[in-house]
Design an enzyme around this catalytic site. Sequence first.
Site, PDB file in Angstrom:
ATOM      1  N   ARG A 191      10.110  -2.659  12.408  1.00 45.22           N
ATOM      2  CA  ARG A 191       9.081  -1.894  13.096  1.00 45.22           C
ATOM      3  C   ARG A 191       8.679  -2.687  14.333  1.00 45.22           C
ATOM      4  NH1 ARG A 191       4.427  -0.160   8.931  1.00 45.22           N
ATOM      5  NH2 ARG A 191       3.156  -1.093  10.568  1.00 45.22           N
ATOM      6  N   ARG A 199     -10.326   1.159   7.995  1.00 46.27           N
ATOM      7  CA  ARG A 199      -9.997  -0.220   8.337  1.00 46.27           C
ATOM      8  C   ARG A 199     -11.160  -0.978   8.938  1.00 46.27           C
ATOM      9  NH1 ARG A 199      -3.908   0.849   8.859  1.00 46.27           N
ATOM     10  NH2 ARG A 199      -2.990  -1.135   9.296  1.00 46.27           N
ATOM     11  N   LYS A 251       0.836  -1.216   0.000  1.00 43.10           N
ATOM     12  CA  LYS A 251       0.000   0.000   0.000  1.00 43.10           C
ATOM     13  C   LYS A 251       0.860   1.251   0.000  1.00 43.10           C
ATOM     14  CE  LYS A 251      -2.293  -0.454   3.885  1.00 43.10           C
ATOM     15  NZ  LYS A 251      -2.055  -1.740   4.489  1.00 43.10           N
ATOM     16  N   ARG A 259      -2.825  -8.667  13.469  1.00 43.12           N
ATOM     17  CA  ARG A 259      -3.225  -7.735  12.412  1.00 43.12           C
ATOM     18  C   ARG A 259      -3.946  -8.458  11.278  1.00 43.12           C
ATOM     19  NH1 ARG A 259       2.078  -5.049  12.610  1.00 43.12           N
ATOM     20  NH2 ARG A 259       2.321  -5.461  10.409  1.00 43.12           N
ATOM     21  N   ARG A 277      10.709  -6.857   6.674  1.00 42.63           N
ATOM     22  CA  ARG A 277      10.647  -5.404   6.520  1.00 42.63           C
ATOM     23  C   ARG A 277      11.594  -4.712   7.508  1.00 42.63           C
ATOM     24  NH1 ARG A 277       4.532  -3.270   5.836  1.00 42.63           N
ATOM     25  NH2 ARG A 277       4.322  -3.613   8.055  1.00 42.63           N
TER      26      ARG A 277
END
Length: 209
Positions: free
Chosen positions: A150, A83, A8, A161, A117
Site C-alpha cells: 500500500r 480515530r 482490524k 500513523r 503487508r
Amino acid sequence: MGVQGSGKGTQSKLLADDLDLTHINVGEIFRWHVKQHTKIGAQVRRIVAAGELVGDDLVEDVVRERLQQHDWNYGFVVDGFPRNRRQAEFFLESYDIDGVIHLDLPDEEVRRRVLARRLCSRCGMDYNLIAHRPETEDRCDVCGGELVAREDDTPEALARRLRDYHDKTDPVLELFRGKEYVTSVDARGDKATIQRTIRERLGLPSYQP
Ligand code: AMP
C-alpha cells in the site's frame, strides 16, 4: 479499534461474514474514491498516501452516508473509525453501539507486520509476507495480479500513523471505556484464537474456522 496492522480488517471481516453483519471500512471507502478518481478521491489522495488523517467533516459525511444505506439485517461492524475524540463523539451521539473491540498490539510488532503487508493490484486480496505468503512471489494466488505494498505502508508513513494513533486514538478508548463496553484483546496470537476470544467476550456464537 486498534493500531494499523493489528488485524482490524481480518477480525472484523471474520465477524461480519459469519454473523451476517455489514462490514464498513472507512479507509477502504477512501481508497475506492481515490481509485475511481471521484471528487472525494481528489480531496483525500495525498492525505491517504501520506498516512495522515482525513478531515473530520469529510469522514463524518462518508460514515453518515454509508450508514444511511441501511443495508444490514443484524447490525454492522465499523473498522478504522472513530480515530479521534470528535469522531467518537459524533458516533456516540448518532448511533447505538453494542461494544468496542480493542485489538492491542505493541508498536514493534506493528512495524514488523505492516512493512510485510501486500495487496493485489487487481482484485484487492490481502497478503502478508510473514503470515500469508503468496504461492508465487509477488503474484496473487486468486487472480495472478501483481502484489504491491500500500502506498501508505512506508516506514515514514507508518511512524506518522503510530504517532497519530497514540496522540489521537488512545484518548478515544478512554472515552469509550467510560461509556461503553470495551474489550481489549491481545492481538499477537493467531487469527482464530483472537476471533474466538472476541466472540467469548461479547457473548457471540463461537467461532468454527
Ligand atoms: P486504514 O485502511 O484504516 O489504515 O485507512 C487508510 C487511510 O484512510 C488513513 O491513513 C487515513 O488517511 C484515512 N482514514 C481512514 N479512516 C479514517 C478516519 N476515521 N479518520 C480520518 N482518516 C481516516
